[in-house]
Design a protein around this motif. Structure first.
Motif, PDB file in Angstrom:
ATOM      1  N   UNK A 103       0.814  -1.148  -0.022  1.00 52.27           N
ATOM      2  CA  UNK A 103      -0.026   0.023   0.137  1.00 52.27           C
ATOM      3  C   UNK A 103       0.756   1.219   0.144  1.00 52.27           C
ATOM      4  N   UNK A 104       0.815   2.235  -0.996  1.00 49.25           N
ATOM      5  CA  UNK A 104       1.507   3.257  -1.314  1.00 49.25           C
ATOM      6  C   UNK A 104       0.558   4.601  -1.122  1.00 49.25           C
ATOM      7  N   UNK A 105       0.922   5.577  -0.578  1.00 46.75           N
ATOM      8  CA  UNK A 105       0.184   6.983  -0.463  1.00 46.75           C
ATOM      9  C   UNK A 105       0.890   7.816  -1.379  1.00 46.75           C
ATOM     10  N   UNK A 106      -0.018   8.735  -2.084  1.00 42.98           N
ATOM     11  CA  UNK A 106       0.480  10.095  -2.933  1.00 42.98           C
ATOM     12  C   UNK A 106      -0.119  11.217  -2.334  1.00 42.98           C
ATOM     13  N   UNK A 107       0.857  12.261  -2.363  1.00 43.29           N
ATOM     14  CA  UNK A 107       0.469  13.417  -1.913  1.00 43.29           C
ATOM     15  C   UNK A 107      -0.885  14.111  -2.472  1.00 43.29           C
ATOM     16  N   UNK A 108      -1.654  14.778  -1.699  1.00 46.70           N
ATOM     17  CA  UNK A 108      -2.803  15.446  -2.440  1.00 46.70           C
ATOM     18  C   UNK A 108      -2.153  16.445  -3.519  1.00 46.70           C
ATOM     19  N   UNK A 109      -2.914  16.592  -4.749  1.00 39.70           N
ATOM     20  CA  UNK A 109      -2.361  17.677  -5.782  1.00 39.70           C
ATOM     21  C   UNK A 109      -2.311  18.869  -5.260  1.00 39.70           C
ATOM     22  N   UNK A 110      -1.273  19.490  -5.795  1.00 31.74           N
ATOM     23  CA  UNK A 110      -1.111  20.881  -5.214  1.00 31.74           C
ATOM     24  C   UNK A 110      -1.903  21.911  -6.439  1.00 31.74           C
ATOM     25  N   UNK A 111      -2.067  21.247  -7.498  1.00 35.86           N
ATOM     26  CA  UNK A 111      -2.889  21.955  -8.747  1.00 35.86           C
ATOM     27  C   UNK A 111      -4.241  21.413  -8.924  1.00 35.86           C
ATOM     28  N   UNK A 112      -5.011  22.261  -9.242  1.00 34.62           N
ATOM     29  CA  UNK A 112      -6.600  21.932  -9.542  1.00 34.62           C
ATOM     30  C   UNK A 112      -6.820  20.971 -10.620  1.00 34.62           C
ATOM     31  N   UNK A 113      -7.645  20.184 -10.659  1.00 38.31           N
ATOM     32  CA  UNK A 113      -7.987  19.344 -11.517  1.00 38.31           C
ATOM     33  C   UNK A 113      -9.363  19.910 -12.318  1.00 38.31           C
ATOM     34  N   UNK A 114      -9.538  19.035 -13.557  1.00 36.90           N
ATOM     35  CA  UNK A 114     -10.579  19.752 -14.625  1.00 36.90           C
ATOM     36  C   UNK A 114     -11.444  18.477 -14.785  1.00 36.90           C
TER      37      UNK A 114
END
Length: 804
Positions: free
Chosen positions: A704-715
């Motif tokens: 199980x691996x975690x990724x940081x919450x994106x700093x840039x907005x999604x579309x």
């Protein structure tokens, strides 16, 4: 085996041992004593009374007014409701202030206007089970013989002041199924002698061989048959001491002749049977195999149909007993019997067991023959019964025994070295100590250098190999005295294996999701063996099944889970979620062990989510099961390797079922139980799943691996696609993922429409797409470029059009 402390004391000196102490020592020596019952422990104030007079109660038709001598200065008046109470009887009386079982206290009372100072008791009221009461006293009060005195302790006269030890015997210790066998055991534990009866009946001049002839036609089933003849017996009650000892041993008294055979059975462990000699008629006993379909009426007045694998005792013409199991009604000892034939024989245990099982007749005799009796006691037990019948039934024992066959097996000799004994036990015993243990067991020994050879008595048929001698030494030396040692060698790391850990993860996830674990039989019927199976093969049949319903090994876990859900539903448990991890068995061919695989299966029916406060309910459906499987795969780190494909396996709903693929290979199935099958078991909609758990747990898993919450907005972009109604949403999703590249991070279906506003043969499938770049803010142009690429791929590969 119920062992009477008083009866046991006749054979070995145990006066210095309380019943509890004795029970503890027997248990520590290897035979578990499940409990010690003191029948008189909660009773007091029970005495023998003499009914001096009896008259009808003036105000009650069913009551008697009795004047009873209870050993006091004046007789007391007692009102009694028993039908059989009468003047001149010696009875058990609970005086005023007495306490009966259940803490029932006797008080002075008035019954219909007449004073009652106590209670005249039945055996049941004194704590004796009704099934053990003599038939003549099954209803009403018990009458003592005339050799009692008013005022003496009635509990002592009835042996209720005894202690009953209940032994839990393992099948190999058949020697302890008799008072003499237990006496040998206790004597060995305490280091004391055994006092055995030495039967020597007084014989008349007439030889028994003139009264009866014996022939054995099945010597392999009955190698030895011994008979004694006792004439001119007087049928009546057996002595009170014998009746009460039998009741304490769990045997119901009948009459003096039958009670004597049962007494000797419990004493020697050798089953006996008493025939009415005059009802034999032919003057001959023939032991043979039964004829196929032969009819025979047993003592319980039930007609039995015999088979050729059963052994019967006959008079040369018709059967008079089912050997080792039960006698026949046509030769039963009754109140008119004058001459008795005593049977003492050695029957093969297997043939007795077959007959006992076939007819559902389980008796004290059959239980002992099945486990093995001591052949050296066959003659002694017969002599003992004849002696007692002469003494307590007034009979005359004819001279000699009538013997057919011969069976005197040589005692086995087993050897063991002192070094091997000490190595096995971790002790440092000396030869003298080992010899002493075998001497206490009454085993003959011969010592030569470091080796001791034991001549095993025939009563101990369980001792055949050196390990048995090791066990005897260990238990009598005392398990508590054997030194404690740790295993030697390299220590191994503890903990769960990756496979075990994975199984535990799956179980915890399912239980957290609301499932309950079920454990069902691995055995099933031929009809259900291959039902719902992922791999259908010829079912594996058992060689010796318990029943037709448990005759085959299962190939799927689902049939029994469906059965369990139906069972709960029938008991107003309509919402059920069960899972099971267990083995299934696949046929690998004749004379080859079946292949065993571990599976994970589950069933959901009824309400899956319920929020009473909001008034919301959500019934389980296909997507509930699919979500459960996807969640389990996520916990195992296998999400990207799991996929689903439309399938129509037998037993499932044809439109709500999918195959589960792992690395594009089928590993399971999920779907709705076919409505016709659900109707058969009276279930509403039920959804099932089954997976090859061993394949999933043996696969290499991604941690199980975690990724940081994106700093840039999604579309986000939504698209509604018009496609042929035969096109699956899974195909469209795969095309979108491939074309979307790394910027496309999430995709899911949020609507499917087929209706009036759609062209015939078409449907609308709507997807929500999320684009994001973790390194910078996306521009509309970048998203549009990727989005156009996705639409082009959909047009090319699935002929999908954007819905207007």
């Amino acid at each position: 085996m119920f062992v009477s402390y008083k009866w046991l004391s006749q054979y070995v000196d145990i006066a210095d041992q309380t019943p509890e102490e004795l029970a503890e020592k027997i248990t520590r020596a290897g035979i578990e004593v499940e409990g010690v019952e003191m029948p008189a422990a909660q009773m007091k104030g029970i005495v023998v009374g003499y009914v001096k007079s009896r008259e009808q109660h003036p105000n009650a038709d069913k009551l008697s007014k009795c004047l009873v001598d209870v050993g006091e200065e004046e007789p007391v008046q007692i009102i009694c409701g028993a039908k059989n109470v009468d003047a001149g009887q010696y009875v058990a009386v609970a005086r005023t202030g007495a306490v009966l079982p259940g803490n029932f206290k006797i008080k002075r009372a008035k019954l219909r206007g007449e004073e009652s100072n106590g209670m005249i008791c039945s055996l049941s009221e004194l704590g004796i089970e009704s099934r053990l009461n003599p038939k003549e006293y099954a209803e009403g009060i018990f009458n003592f013989p005339n050799d009692v005195t008013p005022g003496e302790d009635a509990l002592a006269a009835l042996n209720r002041d005894d202690a009953i030890l209940e032994l839990s015997l393992t099948p190999n210790r058949s020697d302890a199924l008799s008072m003499m066998g237990v006496a040998y055991e206790v004597a060995a534990i305490l280091g004391r002698d055994v006092k055995l009866p030495e039967p020597n009946p007084n014989e008349a001049g007439e030889p028994a061989s003139e009264a009866i002839q014996i022939r054995i036609d099945a010597p392999e089933d009955n190698p030895l048959y011994i008979a004694r003849v006792v004439k001119n017996v007087k049928i009546g009650p057996s002595p009170l001491w014998m009746q009460t000892l039998l009741m304490n041993a769990g045997v119901r008294p009948h009459n003096n002749v039958v009670d004597i055979t049962n007494y000797v059975l419990m004493e020697y462990g050798q089953p006996l049977h008493a025939f009415d000699l005059d009802r034999i008629r032919t003057g001959e006993i023939v032991v043979r195999r039964a004829e196929e379909g032969e009819k025979f009426v047993t003592l319980d007045d039930a007609e039995r149909t015999l088979s050729a694998d059963q052994l019967v005792i006959t008079n040369g013409k018709e059967a008079v007993a089912l050997a080792g199991v039960m006698g026949g009604a046509n030769s039963e000892v009754n109140d008119h019997t004058v001459n008795v034939l005593i049977e003492s024989a050695y029957f093969d245990g297997q043939i007795v067991r077959n007959a006992s099982k076939a007819h559902g007749l389980r008796s004290e005799a059959s239980a002992r023959f099945e486990k093995g009796v001591d052949p050296s006691r066959v003659q002694a037990a017969c002599d003992r019964a004849a002696e007692l019948m002469a003494e307590y039934a007034g009979g005359t024992v004819l001279s000699g025994r009538v013997v057919a066959g011969e069976y005197a097996p040589e005692p086995k000799k087993v050897s063991i070295t002192l070094d091997r004994l000490n190595t096995r036990l971790g002790t440092e015993l000396q030869m003298g100590g080992v010899e002493d243990i075998f001497s206490r067991l009454k085993f003959e020994t011969e010592t030569k250098n470091d080796e001791i050879t034991v001549t095993v008595p025939t009563r101990r048929g369980d001792i055949t190999i050196p390990e048995d001698l090791t066990e005897e030494v260990a238990r009598l030396y005392g398990y508590d005295h054997i030194p404690l040692t740790l295993p030697e060698g390299e220590s191994l790391p503890g903990g769960l294996s990756p496979y075990q850990l994975g199984r535990r993860v799956v179980r915890r996830y399912l239980e957290g999701a609301g499932f309950n674990q079920a454990v069902t039989y691995s055995l099933t019927s031929e009809k259900r063996a291959a039902q719902f199976a992922l791999e259908v093969r010829e079912p594996v049949a058992l060689a010796m099944p318990m029943s037709e319903e448990r005759a085959y090994l299962r190939e799927s876990l689902l049939p029994h889970l469906v059965e369990a859900a139906a069972y709960n539903s029938a008991r107003q448990m309509g919402s059920v979620a069960l899972y099971e991890t267990g083995s299934i068995y696949l046929n690998e061919g004749k004379n080859v062990q079946p292949k065993e695989e571990e599976r994970l299966a589950g069933i959901i029916t009824g309400i899956w989510q319920e929020h009473l406060w909001q008034g919301e309910k959500k019934a389980a459906d296909f997507f509930t099961v699919k979500g459960v499987i996807e969640g389990a795969a996520a916990r195992l780190g296998l999400t990207d390797r799991l996929s689903f494909q439309k399938a129509t396996p037998e037993g499932f709903h044809p439109g709500r079922t999918a195959a589960v693929l792992f690395d594009e290979q089928p590993v399971g199935v999920i779907g709705q139980l076919h409505p016709s099958l659900a109707k058969e078991v009276d279930l509403k909609e039920a959804y099932l799943f089954e997976l090859k758990l061993d394949v999933l747990l043996n696969a290499a898993r991604v941690d199980l691996a975690y990724t940081p919450i994106p700093r840039f907005p999604s579309i986000s972009r939504d698209i509604a696609l018009v496609v042929d109604s035969t096109v699956e949403a899974a195909l469209l999703e795969t095309i979108i993922k491939e074309a979307g590249g790394s910027l496309l991070t999430n995709i899911h279906v949020f609507d499917v429409y087929e209706g009036d506003r759609m062209e015939a043969g078409k449907k609308s499938v709507a997807f929500a797409l999320t684009y994001v770049n973790p390194d910078k803010t996306l521009t509309d142009d970048e998203v549009t470029a990727v989005h156009e690429k996705v639409l082009a791929a959909l047009k090319e590969k699935a002929n999908a059009e954007l819905r207007a």
